[in-house]
Design a protein around this motif. Structure first.
Motif, PDB file in Angstrom:
ATOM      1  N   VAL A 100       0.813  -1.002  -0.106  1.00  0.00           N
ATOM      2  CA  VAL A 100       0.184  -0.185   0.060  1.00  0.00           C
ATOM      3  C   VAL A 100       1.006   1.242  -0.284  1.00  0.00           C
ATOM      4  O   VAL A 100       2.043   0.720   0.194  1.00  0.00           O
ATOM      5  N   ARG A 101       0.680   2.037  -0.657  1.00  0.00           N
ATOM      6  CA  ARG A 101       1.136   3.643  -0.550  1.00  0.00           C
ATOM      7  C   ARG A 101       0.934   4.560   0.886  1.00  0.00           C
ATOM      8  O   ARG A 101      -0.029   3.774   1.352  1.00  0.00           O
ATOM      9  N   GLY A 102       1.906   5.138   0.977  1.00  0.00           N
ATOM     10  CA  GLY A 102       1.811   5.732   2.469  1.00  0.00           C
ATOM     11  C   GLY A 102       0.734   6.730   2.507  1.00  0.00           C
ATOM     12  O   GLY A 102       0.913   7.009   1.351  1.00  0.00           O
ATOM     13  N   GLY A 103       0.504   6.579   3.951  1.00  0.00           N
ATOM     14  CA  GLY A 103      -1.148   7.474   4.450  1.00  0.00           C
ATOM     15  C   GLY A 103      -2.235   6.663   3.684  1.00  0.00           C
ATOM     16  O   GLY A 103      -3.301   7.332   4.320  1.00  0.00           O
ATOM     17  N   GLU A 104      -2.748   5.389   3.465  1.00  0.00           N
ATOM     18  CA  GLU A 104      -3.550   4.629   2.451  1.00  0.00           C
ATOM     19  C   GLU A 104      -3.956   3.790   3.798  1.00  0.00           C
ATOM     20  O   GLU A 104      -2.795   4.374   5.063  1.00  0.00           O
ATOM     21  N   LYS A 105      -4.651   3.129   3.964  1.00  0.00           N
ATOM     22  CA  LYS A 105      -5.360   1.588   5.097  1.00  0.00           C
ATOM     23  C   LYS A 105      -5.025   0.623   4.336  1.00  0.00           C
ATOM     24  O   LYS A 105      -4.727   0.227   3.104  1.00  0.00           O
ATOM     25  N   ALA A 106      -4.576  -0.197   5.533  1.00  0.00           N
ATOM     26  CA  ALA A 106      -4.515  -1.383   4.737  1.00  0.00           C
ATOM     27  C   ALA A 106      -5.156  -3.020   5.953  1.00  0.00           C
ATOM     28  O   ALA A 106      -5.408  -2.805   7.174  1.00  0.00           O
ATOM     29  N   VAL A 107      -5.712  -3.460   4.870  1.00  0.00           N
ATOM     30  CA  VAL A 107      -6.493  -4.628   5.201  1.00  0.00           C
ATOM     31  C   VAL A 107      -6.717  -5.713   5.625  1.00  0.00           C
ATOM     32  O   VAL A 107      -6.120  -5.830   4.318  1.00  0.00           O
ATOM     33  N   LEU A 108      -6.787  -6.337   6.659  1.00  0.00           N
ATOM     34  CA  LEU A 108      -5.743  -7.655   6.699  1.00  0.00           C
ATOM     35  C   LEU A 108      -7.011  -8.479   7.617  1.00  0.00           C
ATOM     36  O   LEU A 108      -7.809  -7.979   8.454  1.00  0.00           O
ATOM     37  N   VAL A 179       4.863  -1.052   2.155  1.00  0.00           N
ATOM     38  CA  VAL A 179       4.687   0.288   2.099  1.00  0.00           C
ATOM     39  C   VAL A 179       5.033   1.269   0.919  1.00  0.00           C
ATOM     40  O   VAL A 179       6.836   1.370   1.064  1.00  0.00           O
ATOM     41  N   LEU A 180       4.465   1.758   0.180  1.00  0.00           N
ATOM     42  CA  LEU A 180       5.152   2.240  -1.051  1.00  0.00           C
ATOM     43  C   LEU A 180       5.171   3.639  -0.406  1.00  0.00           C
ATOM     44  O   LEU A 180       3.860   4.207  -0.126  1.00  0.00           O
ATOM     45  N   ASP A 181       6.412   4.724   0.115  1.00  0.00           N
ATOM     46  CA  ASP A 181       6.436   6.384   0.144  1.00  0.00           C
ATOM     47  C   ASP A 181       7.330   6.781  -0.881  1.00  0.00           C
ATOM     48  O   ASP A 181       8.564   7.064  -0.957  1.00  0.00           O
ATOM     49  N   SER A 209       9.928   3.973   0.684  1.00  0.00           N
ATOM     50  CA  SER A 209      10.057   3.319   0.289  1.00  0.00           C
ATOM     51  C   SER A 209       9.317   2.670  -1.056  1.00  0.00           C
ATOM     52  O   SER A 209       8.192   3.191  -1.284  1.00  0.00           O
ATOM     53  N   PRO A 210       9.696   1.740  -2.112  1.00  0.00           N
ATOM     54  CA  PRO A 210      10.798   0.949  -2.338  1.00  0.00           C
ATOM     55  C   PRO A 210      12.397   2.384  -1.601  1.00  0.00           C
ATOM     56  O   PRO A 210      11.588   3.484  -2.320  1.00  0.00           O
ATOM     57  N   LYS A 211      13.433   1.708  -0.775  1.00  0.00           N
ATOM     58  CA  LYS A 211      14.790   2.251  -0.528  1.00  0.00           C
ATOM     59  C   LYS A 211      15.077   3.508  -2.148  1.00  0.00           C
ATOM     60  O   LYS A 211      15.707   3.010  -2.988  1.00  0.00           O
ATOM     61  N   PRO A 212      15.451   4.273  -2.288  1.00  0.00           N
ATOM     62  CA  PRO A 212      15.466   5.513  -3.195  1.00  0.00           C
ATOM     63  C   PRO A 212      16.594   5.844  -3.432  1.00  0.00           C
ATOM     64  O   PRO A 212      17.457   5.308  -2.829  1.00  0.00           O
ATOM     65  N   THR A 213      17.161   6.062  -4.719  1.00  0.00           N
ATOM     66  CA  THR A 213      18.627   5.883  -5.324  1.00  0.00           C
ATOM     67  C   THR A 213      19.041   7.382  -5.228  1.00  0.00           C
ATOM     68  O   THR A 213      18.142   8.193  -5.548  1.00  0.00           O
ATOM     69  N   GLN A 258      10.068   4.496  -7.303  1.00  0.00           N
ATOM     70  CA  GLN A 258       8.685   4.696  -8.654  1.00  0.00           C
ATOM     71  C   GLN A 258       7.963   6.068  -8.224  1.00  0.00           C
ATOM     72  O   GLN A 258       7.214   5.381  -9.260  1.00  0.00           O
ATOM     73  N   LEU A 259       7.987   6.446  -6.967  1.00  0.00           N
ATOM     74  CA  LEU A 259       6.885   7.016  -6.568  1.00  0.00           C
ATOM     75  C   LEU A 259       7.073   8.342  -6.861  1.00  0.00           C
ATOM     76  O   LEU A 259       6.073   9.663  -6.912  1.00  0.00           O
ATOM     77  N   GLY A 260       8.317   8.927  -7.538  1.00  0.00           N
ATOM     78  CA  GLY A 260       8.528  10.263  -7.543  1.00  0.00           C
ATOM     79  C   GLY A 260      10.299  10.187  -7.257  1.00  0.00           C
ATOM     80  O   GLY A 260      10.979   9.649  -6.688  1.00  0.00           O
ATOM     81  N   SER A 261      10.653  11.881  -7.416  1.00  0.00           N
ATOM     82  CA  SER A 261      11.711  11.596  -7.639  1.00  0.00           C
ATOM     83  C   SER A 261      11.817  13.905  -6.689  1.00  0.00           C
ATOM     84  O   SER A 261      11.194  13.753  -6.513  1.00  0.00           O
ATOM     85  N   VAL A 262      12.977  13.753  -5.584  1.00  0.00           N
ATOM     86  CA  VAL A 262      13.271  14.367  -5.273  1.00  0.00           C
ATOM     87  C   VAL A 262      14.881  15.584  -4.781  1.00  0.00           C
ATOM     88  O   VAL A 262      15.299  14.372  -4.617  1.00  0.00           O
TER      89      VAL A 262
END
Length: 264
Positions: A100-108, A179-181, A209-213, A258-262
């Motif tokens: 899941v993406r950060g800030g969203e919810k996970a259902v178990l 978690v994708l962050d 997350s995944p660990k940035p390059t 994969q979610l972006g760059s800064v």
């Protein structure tokens, strides 16, 4: 007078065969049966015993049992005895790995059956710290055996274990929560002033997350390791030794996944 024994389970007559006479009580029985034993005493009377022998008990053998003995003069009823059979837990629903993406919810979702009804509980990383529980970000719906972790954070990543336990035993199943962050700086980069010949250390402390390059640039051009330029701590530190005038300029750290760059 002849006595007739009847066994009932929850008021229903049990139709079971007589136990084989050539099997004693120590050798065991392959199937449930009824054993009748009789003997005379003082030459004046007859005593009879009826034994209900149940083997390989299952859920369906639970209930209240009663013995009824009768002859031509009437019948008498024993007190009812209850048999409870503990059934080992069995999963009805098992969770799957979640991303899941950060800030969203996970259902178990995890459910099990057994007798008594199994208790469902969750652990993170084999009993390690459970941030979502500590921070009260978990909502539990007991009717659907659903655990919801709200506002997912990077520290929620890890292995989660669903435990189903009752008096018969415990079963476990594991899933991985990823978690994708987006990449971000944990602290701002700062300008440096050093003397010629000294060592300069620039830090680019990242998370994501995944660990940035991480990519270092000087004056908008990629910067690579040399005999005087070293990258350590997973590229989060740029060390320049024997600084000279040519090292002056604008240094930039760019992090991406994969979610972006800064960059900064």
């Amino acid at each position: 007078e002849e006595m007739i024994f009847t066994w009932k389970q929850d008021s229903s007559k049990l139709e079971l065969p007589s136990c084989s006479a050539d099997i004693d009580e120590h050798s065991g029985f392959l199937d449930s049966c009824i054993m009748s034993i009789s003997h005379k005493f003082d030459g004046k009377g007859m005593e009879m015993t009826s034994e209900l022998r149940l083997v390989n008990l299952t859920y369906y053998d639970m209930g209240q049992y009663q013995c009824i003995v009768e002859n031509k003069f009437g019948a008498t009823y024993s007190r009812k005895a209850e048999i409870t059979v503990y059934v080992f837990p069995r999963f009805l629903t098992t969770p799957s790995d979640i991303t899941v993406r950060g800030g969203e919810k996970a259902v178990l979702k995890c459910s099990a059956t057994g007798v008594p009804a199994p208790l469902i509980s969750w652990q993170k990383d084999n009993g390690g710290r459970f941030p979502a529980a500590v921070e009260r970000r978990i909502h539990v719906d007991p009717e659907t055996d659903t655990y919801i972790i709200n506002n997912i954070q990077p520290q929620d990543m890890g292995m989660y274990t669903c435990n189903a336990s009752n008096l018969a035993g415990v079963i476990l199943t594991n899933i991985t929560l990823s978690v994708l962050d987006k990449p971000k700086f944990l602290k701002n980069m700062i300008d440096k002033k050093v003397e010629v010949g000294d060592t300069a250390v620039l830090e680019c402390i990242s998370s994501g997350s995944p660990k940035p390059t991480l990519l270092w640039k000087k004056n908008n051009s990629p910067l690579y390791a040399t005999e005087r330029h070293f990258l350590t701590s997973n590229n989060q530190k740029l060390i320049i030794v024997k600084v000279n005038v040519g090292d002056a300029g604008e240094y930039e750290c760019e992090m991406s996944n994969q979610l972006g760059s800064v960059s900064q």
